[in-house]
Write an enzyme that holds these catalytic residues in place. Structure first.
Site, mmCIF file in Angstrom:
data_model
loop_
_atom_site.group_PDB
_atom_site.id
_atom_site.type_symbol
_atom_site.label_atom_id
_atom_site.label_comp_id
_atom_site.label_asym_id
_atom_site.label_seq_id
_atom_site.Cartn_x
_atom_site.Cartn_y
_atom_site.Cartn_z
ATOM 1 N N HIS A 142 0.750 -1.088 0.334
ATOM 2 C CA HIS A 142 0.002 0.392 -0.146
ATOM 3 C C HIS A 142 0.384 1.426 -0.270
ATOM 4 O O HIS A 142 0.837 1.578 0.948
ATOM 5 C CB HIS A 142 -0.990 0.032 1.316
ATOM 6 C CG HIS A 142 -1.913 -1.168 1.120
ATOM 7 N ND1 HIS A 142 -3.291 -1.950 2.461
ATOM 8 C CD2 HIS A 142 -2.215 -1.792 -0.066
ATOM 9 C CE1 HIS A 142 -3.953 -1.795 2.238
ATOM 10 N NE2 HIS A 142 -3.228 -2.289 0.365
ATOM 11 N N GLU A 170 15.663 6.368 -15.215
ATOM 12 C CA GLU A 170 15.922 4.955 -15.018
ATOM 13 C C GLU A 170 14.322 4.028 -15.247
ATOM 14 O O GLU A 170 14.424 2.496 -15.235
ATOM 15 C CB GLU A 170 16.243 3.952 -13.965
ATOM 16 C CG GLU A 170 17.963 4.622 -13.647
ATOM 17 C CD GLU A 170 19.265 4.072 -14.357
ATOM 18 O OE1 GLU A 170 19.039 2.296 -13.883
ATOM 19 O OE2 GLU A 170 19.575 4.275 -15.330
ATOM 20 N N HIS A 211 -6.251 1.688 -3.423
ATOM 21 C CA HIS A 211 -5.963 0.023 -2.957
ATOM 22 C C HIS A 211 -4.252 1.023 -2.811
ATOM 23 O O HIS A 211 -3.940 0.700 -1.889
ATOM 24 C CB HIS A 211 -6.727 -0.396 -3.429
ATOM 25 C CG HIS A 211 -6.176 -1.896 -1.967
ATOM 26 N ND1 HIS A 211 -7.215 -2.916 -2.382
ATOM 27 C CD2 HIS A 211 -5.205 -1.883 -1.573
ATOM 28 C CE1 HIS A 211 -6.688 -4.072 -1.555
ATOM 29 N NE2 HIS A 211 -6.195 -3.354 -1.084
HETATM 30 P P1 13P Z 1 -5.142 -9.959 4.256
HETATM 31 O O1 13P Z 1 -4.083 -9.238 6.270
HETATM 32 O O2 13P Z 1 -5.487 -10.820 4.448
HETATM 33 O O3 13P Z 1 -3.067 -9.945 3.543
HETATM 34 O O4 13P Z 1 -5.007 -8.238 3.926
HETATM 35 C C1 13P Z 1 -4.225 -7.541 3.421
HETATM 36 C C2 13P Z 1 -4.729 -6.804 2.331
HETATM 37 O O5 13P Z 1 -3.558 -5.517 2.140
HETATM 38 C C3 13P Z 1 -6.088 -6.575 1.783
HETATM 39 O O6 13P Z 1 -6.225 -6.369 0.419
HETATM 40 ZN ZN ZN Z 2 -4.366 -4.550 0.053
#
Ligand code: 13P
Ligand code: ZN
Length: 275
Positions: A142, A170, A211
């Site tokens: 993330h 690069e 996300h």
């Molecule tokens: P998990 O803890 O199930 O791996 O989920 C984390 C996540 O980033 C979901 O997209």
């Molecule tokens: Zn995630």
């Protein structure tokens, strides 16, 4: 050999911690999976249970039947992996159809593999085929700046690739095939797994709008390095856009074509459009 002393396990743990230190894994955010080599599984065989219960994966990946994967657990925190790997991680084996998995090691305090297991395994199947078996690592993180850009750039492969290529010379050498973008979808299920693995047929990187990001690679260094390069480029772009919305100068399409010749990479023309 003890599982925790095996090179692939140590490399996996180090990568989890590196991602945590980068700030890409708030709480339980992100997940990592590694397709274990036959000889690596063989070397730790004594510690692998064979009495685990079979569970549905939620999708079918027949080409990965019988393979072993080292995976992060669902709800587990990357910051804890280095302290208690046997609590946070698992080695799972797939059944002979590639439809079920069972836990052979790890998750000693209970739990299950990452909720993104369908996406990881479908990506593994696509990348194994596309690279003749070379790619073994799928990484979901993330990273802040990539996520920020999904609110202000059009959610198009061409736009993300070109804008990120322009931010560091690069970049087109590190990800010459470009980057795919998935519009916002519910995570954790088969639909987002199918959409992501479709993109992974062409790219080593896929961005999930609002996300995070998926990266695929041969080993931990290359896959972490890929995630790091894309996120660094996104950070530069966020800074540039924050200073002034229009660039005074940049790397131009012909500059990319010249770079491609010297660095011996093929850069698809669809990313070198006139603005
Ligand atoms: P998990 O803890 O199930 O791996 O989920 C984390 C996540 O980033 C979901 O997209
Ligand atoms: Zn995630």
């Amino acid at each position: 050999m003890k599982i925790l002393e095996a090179g692939f396990v140590q490399g996996f743990i180090r990568m989890c911690n590196d991602g945590w230190e980068q700030g890409w894994h708030e709480r339980n955010g992100g997940n990592l999976t590694y397709r274990v080599k036959k000889e690596e599984a063989e070397a730790v065989k004594e510690e692998l249970r064979t009495d685990g219960e079979w569970h549905e994966i939620g999708t079918s990946i027949p080409l990965l039947a019988g393979e072993y994967f080292l995976v992060t657990g669902s709800g587990k925190y990357f910051r804890n992996v280095i302290l208690e790997p046997e609590d946070s991680l698992a080695i799972v084996e797939l059944d002979e159809k590639g439809e079920k998995y069972r836990i052979c090691w790890g998750l000693v305090n209970g739990g299950k593999p990452t909720s993104e297991l369908p996406s990881h395994l479908m990506n593994h199947e696509v990348k194994m085929t596309a690279t003749g078996g070379k790619h073994r690592v799928i990484y979901h993180a993330h990273p802040t700046n990539v996520i920020a850009l999904t609110f202000v750039l059009p959610l198009k492969d061409e736009v993300f690739t070109r804008e990120l290529w322009e931010m560091a010379t690069e970049c087109p050498v590190v990800f010459p095939d470009g980057i795919g973008v998935v519009g916002w979808m519910v995570p954790g299920g088969r639909d987002i797994a199918v959409a992501t693995s479709e993109l992974m047929k062409q790219y080593d990187v896929a961005i999930w709008a609002h996300h995070g990001m998926f990266a695929s690679g041969e080993d931990f260094d290359l896959t972490f390095g890929l995630m790091h390069t894309v996120e660094k480029s996104a950070e530069i772009l966020v800074k540039v856009l924050s200073i002034r919305p229009d660039k005074l100068q940049t790397i131009l399409p012909q500059n990319f074509r010249d770079l491609a010749v010297d660095f011996k990479v093929t850069l698809p023309e669809k990313f070198l459009y006139e603005k």
